[in-house]
Design a protein around this motif. Structure first.
Motif, mmCIF file in Angstrom:
data_model
loop_
_atom_site.group_PDB
_atom_site.id
_atom_site.type_symbol
_atom_site.label_atom_id
_atom_site.label_comp_id
_atom_site.label_asym_id
_atom_site.label_seq_id
_atom_site.Cartn_x
_atom_site.Cartn_y
_atom_site.Cartn_z
ATOM 1 N N LYS A 349 0.837 -1.213 0.000
ATOM 2 C CA LYS A 349 0.000 0.000 0.000
ATOM 3 C C LYS A 349 0.873 1.266 0.000
ATOM 4 O O LYS A 349 0.535 2.264 -0.643
ATOM 5 C CB LYS A 349 -0.914 -0.030 1.246
ATOM 6 N N ASP A 350 2.009 1.208 0.727
ATOM 7 C CA ASP A 350 2.930 2.356 0.744
ATOM 8 C C ASP A 350 3.460 2.623 -0.658
ATOM 9 O O ASP A 350 3.609 3.770 -1.077
ATOM 10 C CB ASP A 350 4.135 2.084 1.668
ATOM 11 N N ILE A 351 3.771 1.541 -1.356
ATOM 12 C CA ILE A 351 4.345 1.689 -2.701
ATOM 13 C C ILE A 351 3.266 2.221 -3.654
ATOM 14 O O ILE A 351 3.545 3.088 -4.495
ATOM 15 C CB ILE A 351 4.915 0.328 -3.215
ATOM 16 N N GLU A 352 2.047 1.729 -3.479
ATOM 17 C CA GLU A 352 0.942 2.234 -4.318
ATOM 18 C C GLU A 352 0.749 3.737 -4.089
ATOM 19 O O GLU A 352 0.603 4.502 -5.042
ATOM 20 C CB GLU A 352 -0.359 1.498 -3.980
ATOM 21 N N ASP A 353 0.778 4.147 -2.828
ATOM 22 C CA ASP A 353 0.616 5.579 -2.516
ATOM 23 C C ASP A 353 1.753 6.393 -3.145
ATOM 24 O O ASP A 353 1.539 7.484 -3.678
ATOM 25 C CB ASP A 353 0.611 5.817 -0.997
ATOM 26 N N PHE A 354 2.959 5.817 -3.064
ATOM 27 C CA PHE A 354 4.109 6.507 -3.650
ATOM 28 C C PHE A 354 3.921 6.668 -5.159
ATOM 29 O O PHE A 354 4.195 7.741 -5.721
ATOM 30 C CB PHE A 354 5.401 5.726 -3.353
ATOM 31 N N LEU A 355 3.438 5.610 -5.796
ATOM 32 C CA LEU A 355 3.291 5.652 -7.259
ATOM 33 C C LEU A 355 2.296 6.742 -7.675
ATOM 34 O O LEU A 355 2.504 7.435 -8.678
ATOM 35 C CB LEU A 355 2.851 4.279 -7.779
ATOM 36 N N VAL A 356 1.257 6.917 -6.874
ATOM 37 C CA VAL A 356 0.275 7.984 -7.164
ATOM 38 C C VAL A 356 0.984 9.341 -7.103
ATOM 39 O O VAL A 356 0.823 10.200 -7.989
ATOM 40 C CB VAL A 356 -0.912 7.929 -6.159
ATOM 41 N N ALA A 357 1.818 9.509 -6.061
ATOM 42 C CA ALA A 357 2.526 10.789 -5.892
ATOM 43 C C ALA A 357 3.525 11.005 -7.032
ATOM 44 O O ALA A 357 3.630 12.116 -7.580
ATOM 45 C CB ALA A 357 3.243 10.805 -4.542
ATOM 46 N N LEU A 358 4.234 9.957 -7.403
ATOM 47 C CA LEU A 358 5.220 10.078 -8.489
ATOM 48 C C LEU A 358 4.514 10.447 -9.794
ATOM 49 O O LEU A 358 4.993 11.303 -10.554
ATOM 50 C CB LEU A 358 5.995 8.757 -8.646
ATOM 51 N N LYS A 359 3.382 9.810 -10.032
ATOM 52 C CA LYS A 359 2.609 10.102 -11.237
ATOM 53 C C LYS A 359 2.209 11.578 -11.245
ATOM 54 O O LYS A 359 2.249 12.241 -12.285
ATOM 55 C CB LYS A 359 1.372 9.207 -11.305
ATOM 56 N N GLY A 360 1.891 12.079 -10.056
ATOM 57 C CA GLY A 360 1.533 13.502 -9.926
ATOM 58 C C GLY A 360 2.694 14.377 -10.393
ATOM 59 O O GLY A 360 2.489 15.343 -11.132
ATOM 60 N N TYR A 361 3.897 14.040 -9.970
ATOM 61 C CA TYR A 361 5.059 14.840 -10.398
ATOM 62 C C TYR A 361 5.254 14.737 -11.901
ATOM 63 O O TYR A 361 5.406 15.759 -12.596
ATOM 64 C CB TYR A 361 6.337 14.397 -9.669
ATOM 65 N N LEU A 362 5.236 13.505 -12.415
ATOM 66 C CA LEU A 362 5.524 13.303 -13.838
ATOM 67 C C LEU A 362 4.449 13.998 -14.704
ATOM 68 O O LEU A 362 4.763 14.555 -15.755
ATOM 69 C CB LEU A 362 5.639 11.811 -14.163
ATOM 70 N N THR A 363 3.204 13.974 -14.238
ATOM 71 C CA THR A 363 2.128 14.641 -14.981
ATOM 72 C C THR A 363 2.364 16.154 -14.964
ATOM 73 O O THR A 363 2.136 16.844 -15.964
ATOM 74 C CB THR A 363 0.757 14.307 -14.341
ATOM 75 N N SER A 364 2.883 16.646 -13.813
ATOM 76 C CA SER A 364 3.080 18.103 -13.695
ATOM 77 C C SER A 364 4.160 18.625 -14.654
ATOM 78 O O SER A 364 4.180 19.811 -14.977
ATOM 79 C CB SER A 364 3.434 18.485 -12.255
ATOM 80 N N ILE A 365 5.043 17.748 -15.135
ATOM 81 C CA ILE A 365 6.097 18.201 -16.061
ATOM 82 C C ILE A 365 5.821 17.739 -17.504
ATOM 83 O O ILE A 365 6.640 17.962 -18.398
ATOM 84 C CB ILE A 365 7.512 17.751 -15.631
ATOM 85 N N ALA A 366 4.674 17.055 -17.707
ATOM 86 C CA ALA A 366 4.414 16.461 -19.044
ATOM 87 C C ALA A 366 4.146 17.554 -20.067
ATOM 88 O O ALA A 366 3.665 18.632 -19.728
ATOM 89 C CB ALA A 366 3.238 15.516 -18.967
#
Ligand SMILES: Cc1ncc(COP(=O)(O)O)c(C=O)c1O
Length: 366
Positions: A349-366
């Motif tokens: 679950k921690d890794i899933e939460d992290f992946l959501v946050a990482l996706k947020g960063y990557l989307t912000s620079i897309a």
């Protein structure tokens, strides 16, 4: 029990710890020269050997230091004057052992590879043949620079054929990846309290073959980091020679208990579940990895940095850090990478939460 905010540390240690390990440090003040404390250390040392199934053949010397102190103890205590150390150098921690040996004027034979290249056992055999003055070989089990798992069993088998003893840096694999030290027959393995054993930083241990003690008694290169005097000193007095980090010892006791409660297989499979979630999530985001699958430790992943010109590691770090996730930069691998580790008290679950946050960063620079 005091609760603190839970942080998700994806750096390869010091790791996310349980509340029970953190709270184990809140103990009555005690002088470490008391018998009660000696019994605690005795139990810790015995159990550290059990983690790698070394009972009856291996013993442990415990030092107050970070991981590098244990490497210093092993290398300076083991390699006799006039003999050389062959180092497998396929990451920054191989390079560190070279620098360490050179600081003490220990001759080094370097098997130098790019950070991320897999060592060839044939090439090591050739170097051993060409350098008969090599008495010891040093290799990192899990090269934290790249996430590579080096072929320690083959290297031990080969070294022993040449009469060479083996020192294995198990800093980031011990208690995470199952290790059978008797199968390896490695003479020395080193790890610290703050990685896969999930304790606090401040202690390092060298697990070594008990029958090496007479040979070790002749080595006097270091006063503090001397395996023989540290081990024998404790045997004679029931006290550590020098002041230990008392509260960190209690945390390690608790961490070891939690390790045995989870079990070798349990810990490994939890880390594997984390790993599977991480790999799948990163691949879904189009990210790729430094190493081929079969060379991976499955504890730490070196990820090729995105080509997007707006990508910036520090900005990504800060974005994620604010959300409670700590990530780690690359460390000189042959391609530019950043690193993520799944060791510590982490769950899918921690890794899933992290992946959501990482996706947020990557989307912000897309
Ligand atoms: C494989 C390996 N060796 C040695 C060390 C050095 O440990 P320390 O920084 O605790 O001295 C580390 C630390 O991450 C490591 O991963």
């Amino acid at each position: 029990m005091k609760k603190v905010d839970r942080k998700i540390l994806l750096n390869p240690g010091p790791a996310t710890t349980t509340d029970t390990v953190k709270n184990a440090m809140v103990v009555e003040d005690i002088c470490p020269r008391e018998e009660e404390f000696g019994a605690l250390i005795e139990g810790i040392k015995n159990d550290l050997v059990k983690v790698v199934h070394g009972e009856d053949e291996y013993i442990a010397a415990l030092f107050a230091a970070s991981g590098t102190g244990g490497l210093e103890a092993a290398i300076t205590s083991a390699v006799p004057k006039g003999k050389k150390l062959l180092v497998v150098e396929n990451g920054a921690y191989g390079t560190r052992m070279i620098k360490l040996a050179e600081t003490f004027d220990i001759g080094v034979v370097r098997y130098q590879l790019e950070y991320g290249d897999y060592p060839s056992v044939e090439a090591i055999g050739k170097l051993l043949k060409e350098n008969e003055d090599v008495s010891h070989l040093a290799v990192v089990h899990h090269e934290t620079t790249t996430g590579m798992l080096n072929p320690v069993q083959e290297i031990c088998d080969l070294s022993h054929k040449h009469g060479v003893e083996v020192i294995v840096d198990c800093m980031s694999s011990y208690a995470g990846i199952p290790i059978d030290v008797k199968k390896w027959q490695a003479e020395y393995i080193i790890s610290s309290s703050n990685k896969c054993i999930q304790g606090m930083a401040g202690l390092v241990f060298v697990i070594f073959k008990a029958d090496l003690l007479p040979k070790l008694s002749e080595q006097k290169r270091s006063f503090y980091f001397n395996i023989y005097s540290q081990y024998v000193g404790f045997e004679k007095t029931g006290q550590m020679q020098f002041t230990p980090p008392v509260q960190v010892c209690y945390a390690l006791r608790q961490a070891i208990d939690e390790y045995f409660a989870e079990g070798e297989e349990g810990r490994w499979s939890r880390y594997q579940k984390n790993w599977d979630v991480l790999v799948e999530g990163l691949q879904d985001m189009g990210l790729s990895f430094l190493l081929p699958y079969e060379q991976q430790s499955k504890i730490l992943l070196a990820i090729i940095e995105p080509k997007n010109p707006k990508y910036n590691f520090d900005a990504m770090h800060d974005y994620l850090y604010e959300k409670g996730f700590t990530i780690y930069p690359g460390k000189g691998a042959k391609s530019a990478t950043f690193r993520l580790s799944v060791l510590g008290d982490l769950y899918p679950k921690d890794i899933e939460d992290f992946l959501v946050a990482l996706k947020g960063y990557l989307t912000s620079i897309a």
